[in-house]
Enzyme design. Sequence first.
Site, PDB file in Angstrom:
ATOM      1  N   GLU A  97     -28.148 -43.196   4.554  1.00  0.00           N
ATOM      2  CA  GLU A  97     -26.846 -42.628   3.766  1.00  0.00           C
ATOM      3  C   GLU A  97     -27.013 -43.260   2.351  1.00  0.00           C
ATOM      4  OE1 GLU A  97     -25.278 -40.315   2.992  1.00  0.00           O
ATOM      5  OE2 GLU A  97     -23.278 -40.280   4.141  1.00  0.00           O
ATOM      6  N   ASP A 101     -17.971 -44.739   2.507  1.00  0.00           N
ATOM      7  CA  ASP A 101     -16.771 -44.722   1.644  1.00  0.00           C
ATOM      8  C   ASP A 101     -15.482 -44.914   2.654  1.00  0.00           C
ATOM      9  OD1 ASP A 101     -14.964 -44.823  -0.540  1.00  0.00           O
ATOM     10  OD2 ASP A 101     -15.050 -42.403  -0.639  1.00  0.00           O
ATOM     11  N   LYS A 129     -18.776 -49.347   0.309  1.00  0.00           N
ATOM     12  CA  LYS A 129     -17.426 -49.895  -0.288  1.00  0.00           C
ATOM     13  C   LYS A 129     -16.512 -49.913   0.929  1.00  0.00           C
ATOM     14  CE  LYS A 129     -17.230 -46.253  -3.824  1.00  0.00           C
ATOM     15  NZ  LYS A 129     -16.454 -44.813  -4.064  1.00  0.00           N
ATOM     16  N   PHE A 150     -15.812 -45.334  -8.518  1.00  0.00           N
ATOM     17  CA  PHE A 150     -16.626 -44.371  -8.317  1.00  0.00           C
ATOM     18  C   PHE A 150     -17.812 -44.269  -8.966  1.00  0.00           C
ATOM     19  CE2 PHE A 150     -18.194 -39.858  -8.568  1.00  0.00           C
ATOM     20  CZ  PHE A 150     -17.569 -39.297  -7.296  1.00  0.00           C
TER      21      PHE A 150
HETATM   22  P1  IMP Z   1     -16.945 -40.872   3.327  1.00  0.00           P
HETATM   23  O1  IMP Z   1     -17.063 -39.606   4.334  1.00  0.00           O
HETATM   24  O2  IMP Z   1     -15.526 -41.073   2.671  1.00  0.00           O
HETATM   25  O3  IMP Z   1     -17.643 -42.335   3.694  1.00  0.00           O
HETATM   26  O4  IMP Z   1     -17.718 -40.334   2.223  1.00  0.00           O
HETATM   27  C1  IMP Z   1     -19.001 -40.290   2.244  1.00  0.00           C
HETATM   28  C2  IMP Z   1     -19.482 -39.147   1.083  1.00  0.00           C
HETATM   29  O5  IMP Z   1     -18.730 -39.392  -0.122  1.00  0.00           O
HETATM   30  C3  IMP Z   1     -20.834 -39.905   0.534  1.00  0.00           C
HETATM   31  O6  IMP Z   1     -21.980 -39.496   1.335  1.00  0.00           O
HETATM   32  C4  IMP Z   1     -20.920 -39.576  -0.922  1.00  0.00           C
HETATM   33  O7  IMP Z   1     -21.409 -38.246  -1.036  1.00  0.00           O
HETATM   34  C5  IMP Z   1     -19.262 -39.179  -1.236  1.00  0.00           C
HETATM   35  N1  IMP Z   1     -19.018 -40.411  -1.981  1.00  0.00           N
HETATM   36  C6  IMP Z   1     -17.990 -41.549  -1.624  1.00  0.00           C
HETATM   37  N2  IMP Z   1     -17.928 -42.250  -2.764  1.00  0.00           N
HETATM   38  C7  IMP Z   1     -18.608 -41.918  -3.622  1.00  0.00           C
HETATM   39  C8  IMP Z   1     -18.893 -42.317  -4.999  1.00  0.00           C
HETATM   40  O8  IMP Z   1     -18.566 -43.380  -5.556  1.00  0.00           O
HETATM   41  N3  IMP Z   1     -19.599 -41.579  -5.722  1.00  0.00           N
HETATM   42  C9  IMP Z   1     -20.283 -40.399  -5.242  1.00  0.00           C
HETATM   43  N4  IMP Z   1     -20.045 -40.021  -4.167  1.00  0.00           N
HETATM   44  C10 IMP Z   1     -19.133 -40.840  -3.325  1.00  0.00           C
HETATM   45 MG    MG Z   2     -23.236 -37.836   0.348  1.00  0.00          MG
END
Ligand code: IMP
Ligand code: MG
Length: 173
Positions: A97, A101, A129, A150
């Site tokens: 991945e 986040d 993160k 971001f």
């Molecule tokens: P999660 O489900 O919130 O963990 O998000 C995962 C997805 O969100 C990642 O695979 C990214 O596509 C997107 N994402 C999360 N943070 C960022 C960032 O800082 N920049 C760009 N994409 C992000």
């Molecule tokens: Mg992604």
Amino acid sequence: MSNNISVLISEEELNARIRELGEQITRDYQGKEIVLICILKGSVFYSCELAKHIGVPVQLEFMRCSSYGDSHVSSGNVRLMLDLDIDIAGRNVIVVEDIVDTGRTLYYLMGLLSDRKPASLRLTTLLDKPDRRVKEVNVDYVGFNIPDKFVVGYGLDFAQNYRNLPYIGVIEK
Ligand code: IMP
Ligand code: MG
């Protein structure tokens, strides 16, 4: 799209760290074969660079989920957009991945993949993160922990832009 981007992690730092992770994975998987699952689109750059530094047999496969749409606010609603076309039962799988986040995407995906009975299932992410976590996910190989900003580049996008930057950057307000 034109914004000022400041460099958070340079191309040299990325490549050096990814090489280390590839070497670590090589040691951990001696005598085994790996199915690397690249999560489209964000982890394309990371998957390719990582695969180059893995010294055991690697099969490269692809999946795609969506949770963000075109904004940078997680909807929390994860959907599978493209599934594997192979059976991973009995295989050694590593999910690759770009960034973890809130953890929602990987929580969903790792659950789905573990139901398919791989011999082993691990996760690597280029960026983590940890401050933003909502769902607990166990990450086996982390490239870099980053603050709650971001980021774009090296595969990561803002509204589908900036994926081609060779470094990880932060968009200046
Ligand atoms: P999660 O489900 O919130 O963990 O998000 C995962 C997805 O969100 C990642 O695979 C990214 O596509 C997107 N994402 C999360 N943070 C960022 C960032 O800082 N920049 C760009 N994409 C992000
Ligand atoms: Mg992604």
